[in-house]
Design a protein around this motif. Structure first.
Motif, PDB file in Angstrom:
ATOM      1  N   LEU A 182       1.415 -22.545 -14.684  1.00  0.00           N
ATOM      2  CA  LEU A 182       1.103 -21.355 -13.899  1.00  0.00           C
ATOM      3  C   LEU A 182       2.291 -20.870 -13.065  1.00  0.00           C
ATOM      4  N   THR A 195       6.745 -16.478 -14.306  1.00  0.00           N
ATOM      5  CA  THR A 195       6.287 -15.103 -14.124  1.00  0.00           C
ATOM      6  C   THR A 195       6.814 -14.240 -15.255  1.00  0.00           C
ATOM      7  N   ASP A 196       6.263 -13.047 -15.397  1.00  0.00           N
ATOM      8  CA  ASP A 196       6.548 -12.202 -16.554  1.00  0.00           C
ATOM      9  C   ASP A 196       7.082 -10.846 -16.113  1.00  0.00           C
ATOM     10  N   ASP A 225      10.983 -18.506 -16.512  1.00  0.00           N
ATOM     11  CA  ASP A 225      10.251 -19.132 -17.606  1.00  0.00           C
ATOM     12  C   ASP A 225      11.125 -20.145 -18.343  1.00  0.00           C
ATOM     13  N   ARG A 251       2.314 -19.318  -5.109  1.00  0.00           N
ATOM     14  CA  ARG A 251       3.599 -18.613  -5.263  1.00  0.00           C
ATOM     15  C   ARG A 251       4.051 -17.942  -3.969  1.00  0.00           C
ATOM     16  N   ARG A 296       1.628 -13.700 -14.006  1.00  0.00           N
ATOM     17  CA  ARG A 296       1.679 -14.665 -15.108  1.00  0.00           C
ATOM     18  C   ARG A 296       1.482 -13.914 -16.418  1.00  0.00           C
ATOM     19  N   THR A 311       3.385 -18.169 -19.912  1.00  0.00           N
ATOM     20  CA  THR A 311       2.289 -19.055 -19.524  1.00  0.00           C
ATOM     21  C   THR A 311       1.357 -19.316 -20.702  1.00  0.00           C
ATOM     22  N   ALA A 331      -4.781 -21.267 -18.573  1.00  0.00           N
ATOM     23  CA  ALA A 331      -3.592 -20.418 -18.666  1.00  0.00           C
ATOM     24  C   ALA A 331      -3.944 -19.012 -19.142  1.00  0.00           C
ATOM     25  N   VAL A 377      -3.613 -15.386 -17.202  1.00  0.00           N
ATOM     26  CA  VAL A 377      -2.832 -14.250 -17.706  1.00  0.00           C
ATOM     27  C   VAL A 377      -3.616 -12.951 -17.581  1.00  0.00           C
ATOM     28  N   SER A 407      -4.274 -12.058 -13.905  1.00  0.00           N
ATOM     29  CA  SER A 407      -3.036 -11.578 -13.299  1.00  0.00           C
ATOM     30  C   SER A 407      -2.709 -10.164 -13.771  1.00  0.00           C
TER      31      SER A 407
END
Length: 415
Positions: free
Chosen positions: A124, A127-128, A157, A313, A340, A344, A367, A371, A374
């Motif tokens: 977790l 980040t994206d 990542d 976070r 996320r 992830t 997970a 996603v 998020s």
């Protein structure tokens, strides 16, 4: 299958025609593609079994290329020399997120070993950048802040993966005590992968520059070569027993710092073809994984996801930036905008294949739920909070956030 693909193609056409209008609202591309995949799954127009197999291919290819290109866009020397915000969030904030996340996960994973809580926290942590696109492209947000978020999301990542592999190996050892194979496997993954990536990235960068200076290639062909180089790093690591994703990430770092902004393709691809790959992966996640994950969403898993997003976070980022020139509001802004995404979900898929299914499956469901939750939460808050933050900072004369960045990233502008 053909009907589903036709609908996906038409959906993409419609999205591209409305993209600029949608960018100013709360509906982001990842949110829409995950949602569209989920709707198609419920309709039965696309076989979920085939989608799961396709997801592995598309998501792995997207992650390989994006890991390579995100790393290639980072000036490592400048970031280390200046000790900027992204470096603090990566070197201090990421480990803190895993540590704090492990402590937070223990009450919700009481039936499992501490290692499983650490593995959940590590999954977790990444980040994206795709999910934060509405923020990093919003001109209301100061450029220095946007650059910091871009660098951090592009690199974390790749830096989180070694921790995930380590905890996965420890989980295997926990399930099969006395088995040294897991430790040997982890050592190979964490050593041979970076070695293969370093060699291919450095040599590839030198060859690219030599060919460019001698006018033996063109920018279009260079782009194809860069993709092939990323895939070569991934496959070379697999041949020697290393981890291909780590190899692609390290290869990108070496390649980017050899060519130093002289290969324009590594910036253009991320904005065009890279986005299309990412959208496809989010669609397949919505189609193949989200329906089952929603069925497994419990009060405990929802609480853990929300704690990760709202507490883990933000707290880790706040602590990592303590003593820096970032204002408290900026620290909160950085802490919230850590969505996320693809990493992830894909890392969780890799974990499931390497440990006991009964333990790995709940981690995958956790997970995937993280996603899509998020995607929704960060999607609906991105534009409003970016505007509010930008307006607030515009009134702060002399704030560090308003200074023009010099060496945080390459000289290619965000705009």
């Amino acid at each position: 299958m053909a009907t589903g693909l036709l609908l996906l193609a038409l959906f993409t056409v419609c999205y591209t025609l409305l993209a600029k209008k949608l960018s100013g609202g709360i509906l982001t591309a990842p949110m829409l593609y995950i949602g569209f995949g989920y709707v198609l799954a419920q309709s039965g127009l696309m076989p979920v079994g085939e989608a799961e197999r396709l997801l592995h291919v598309v998501a792995e290819l997207a992650l390989i290329i994006l890991l390579f290109l995100d790393a290639a866009q980072t000036d490592v020397h400048a970031m280390v020399k200046r000790h900027q915000w992204p470096l603090r969030m990566l070197v201090i904030g990421l480990p803190l997120a895993v540590i704090i996340g492990t402590v937070a996960a223990v009450p919700f994973l009481q039936d499992h070993h501490l290692v499983m809580a650490a593995l959940a926290a590590a999954l977790l942590a990444p980040t994206d950048a795709a999910l934060g696109q509405a923020v990093v492209t919003n001109l209301a947000v100061p450029e220095r802040v946007r650059r910091a978020l871009t660098i951090e999301s592009g690199l974390n990542d790749g830096l989180a993966l070694p921790l995930i592999l380590l905890f996965t190996s420890l989980a295997g050892e926990m399930l099969e005590p006395g088995s040294g194979d897991w430790l040997i496997f982890a050592a190979k993954q964490l050593v041979f992968g970076p070695l293969a990536g370093s060699l291919i990235g450095a040599v590839g960068g030198v060859l690219f520059l030599a060919a460019k200076h001698r006018r033996m290639t063109t920018e279009t062909i260079e782009g194809i070569g860069a993709i092939a180089l990323a895939c070569s790093a991934y496959l070379a690591a697999d041949v020697v027993g290393g981890n291909g994703f780590i190899s692609a990430f390290v290869a990108g770092l070496l390649f980017g710092n050899v060519v130093k902004g002289q290969c324009a393709f590594i910036y253009e691809f991320t904005e065009n073809e890279g986005q299309m790959l990412s959208w496809g992966a989010f669609f397949l996640i919505g189609l193949a994984l989200v329906p089952e994950a929603v069925e497994h969403l419990t009060g405990a898993s929802l609480a853990l996801i929300l704690i990760s997003l709202f507490i883990v976070r933000p707290l880790a980022v706040w602590l990592s930036l303590t003593g820096s020139d970032a204002t408290p509001v900026t620290r909160l802004f950085f802490g919230w905008f850590g969505p996320r995404g693809l990493a992830t979900a894909l890392f969780a898929l890799l974990v499931v294949d390497q440990i006991d299914h009964e333990i790995g499956e709940p981690l995958l469901m956790l997970a995937v739920n993280a996603v899509w939750i998020s995607a929704v939460l960060h999607g609906i808050t991105a534009v409003p909070l970016a505007k509010l933050y930008g307006a607030h900072m515009a009134r702060q004369e002399g704030a560090a956030e308003m200074k023009t960045p010099t060496l945080e990233q390459t000289e290619v502008p965000l705009e």
